[in-house]
Write an enzyme that holds these catalytic residues in place. Sequence first.
Site, short mmCIF file in Angstrom:
data_model
loop_
_atom_site.label_atom_id
_atom_site.label_comp_id
_atom_site.label_asym_id
_atom_site.label_seq_id
_atom_site.Cartn_x
_atom_site.Cartn_y
_atom_site.Cartn_z
N CYS A 44 -4.09 0.46 -2.51
CA CYS A 44 -3.78 -0.56 -1.81
C CYS A 44 -2.83 -1.47 -2.28
O CYS A 44 -2.50 -1.47 -3.45
CB CYS A 44 -5.30 -1.43 -1.67
SG CYS A 44 -6.63 -0.51 -0.79
N CYS A 66 -10.73 -2.89 -4.47
CA CYS A 66 -9.81 -4.09 -4.88
C CYS A 66 -10.35 -5.23 -5.34
O CYS A 66 -10.15 -5.89 -6.39
CB CYS A 66 -8.71 -4.31 -3.61
SG CYS A 66 -7.44 -3.11 -3.36
N GLU A 80 -3.25 -4.79 -2.91
CA GLU A 80 -3.58 -5.55 -3.99
C GLU A 80 -3.47 -4.76 -5.45
O GLU A 80 -3.31 -5.39 -6.36
CB GLU A 80 -5.14 -5.93 -3.87
CG GLU A 80 -5.12 -6.77 -2.34
CD GLU A 80 -5.50 -5.78 -1.09
OE1 GLU A 80 -4.56 -4.65 -1.03
OE2 GLU A 80 -6.26 -6.20 -0.35
N ASN A 124 0.96 -1.27 -0.01
CA ASN A 124 -0.12 -0.09 -0.04
C ASN A 124 0.94 1.31 -0.11
O ASN A 124 1.99 1.20 0.53
CB ASN A 124 -0.97 0.05 1.09
CG ASN A 124 -0.37 0.09 2.54
OD1 ASN A 124 0.63 -0.88 2.72
ND2 ASN A 124 -0.93 0.49 3.52
N ILE A 125 0.37 2.34 -0.73
CA ILE A 125 1.09 3.85 -0.91
C ILE A 125 0.00 4.78 -0.53
O ILE A 125 -0.89 4.78 -1.33
CB ILE A 125 1.63 3.84 -2.18
CG1 ILE A 125 2.73 2.44 -2.71
CG2 ILE A 125 2.59 5.05 -2.26
CD1 ILE A 125 2.87 2.41 -4.35
N GLU A 126 0.43 5.44 0.78
CA GLU A 126 -0.31 6.19 1.06
C GLU A 126 -0.28 7.80 0.74
O GLU A 126 1.07 7.98 0.19
CB GLU A 126 -0.54 6.27 2.73
CG GLU A 126 -1.12 4.91 2.99
CD GLU A 126 -1.50 4.82 4.57
OE1 GLU A 126 -1.12 5.81 5.52
OE2 GLU A 126 -2.38 3.90 4.95
N CYS A 176 -10.13 -4.56 0.33
CA CYS A 176 -11.42 -3.66 0.20
C CYS A 176 -12.36 -3.84 -1.01
O CYS A 176 -11.92 -4.51 -2.03
CB CYS A 176 -10.82 -2.43 0.35
SG CYS A 176 -10.42 -1.64 -1.23
N1 THU Z 1 -5.08 -1.50 2.44
C1 THU Z 1 -4.69 -2.20 1.49
O1 THU Z 1 -3.55 -2.03 1.24
N2 THU Z 1 -5.27 -3.42 1.56
C2 THU Z 1 -6.21 -3.79 2.09
O2 THU Z 1 -6.84 -5.05 1.84
C3 THU Z 1 -6.92 -3.23 3.29
C4 THU Z 1 -6.32 -1.70 3.18
C5 THU Z 1 -4.44 -0.10 3.03
C6 THU Z 1 -5.00 1.18 2.60
C7 THU Z 1 -4.53 1.87 3.58
O3 THU Z 1 -3.06 2.45 3.16
C8 THU Z 1 -4.34 1.02 4.83
O4 THU Z 1 -4.40 -0.08 4.47
C9 THU Z 1 -5.39 1.52 5.79
O5 THU Z 1 -6.70 1.58 5.24
#
Ligand code: THU
Length: 158
Positions: free
Chosen positions: A78, A118, A80, A67-69, A115
């Site tokens: 996310c 995804c 995935e 994941n890259i915020e 989520c």
């Molecule tokens: N996130 C994912 O990368 N994959 C998931 O299946 C659930 C959520 C990430 C998005 C965000 O960076 C952090 O988790 C919190 O929601």
Amino acid sequence: MGEDSNNMNKGVISEKQFADKEPDKVVIKKLINEAFKARKMAYAPYSEFLVGAAALGSNGRIYTGCNIENVSFSATICAERTAMFKGVSDGCDNFKYIAIVGAKNGEKVEFCYPCGICRQVMVEFACDGDFYIIVARDEDDYRVHTLEELLPGAFDRF
Ligand code: THU
């Protein structure tokens, strides 16, 4: 740059494993292991929830992602989608498996489900009738799901 530097592990999946319609334990373990490695790259300074994913393409290659915020939260992606989009951008738009591992930094990894966005992206790029979603705590403790289970009645045509 060699091919592996592009985060692809060619040849890890045998033809037999690949042709099998049943989920394969060896493949699953490998994908979980790759997802844990990818998780180390997670950029999540806001949530501190670190996620890694590893998708097996129908070309036999593994595409990993984290994941890259973003400070503008909705720009976050996310793990995935990072993994699948890496495959698509490399010419592979069809996947047989995706393994996911996620947890808050420093906490024990619990089952982390994808989520809704995804799941919808998986609908687009899943191998028809032959796609498995693996959520894992570790290499030996995982659950296998189909998309039909996780996103019944998905929007897939118009
Ligand atoms: N996130 C994912 O990368 N994959 C998931 O299946 C659930 C959520 C990430 C998005 C965000 O960076 C952090 O988790 C919190 O929601």
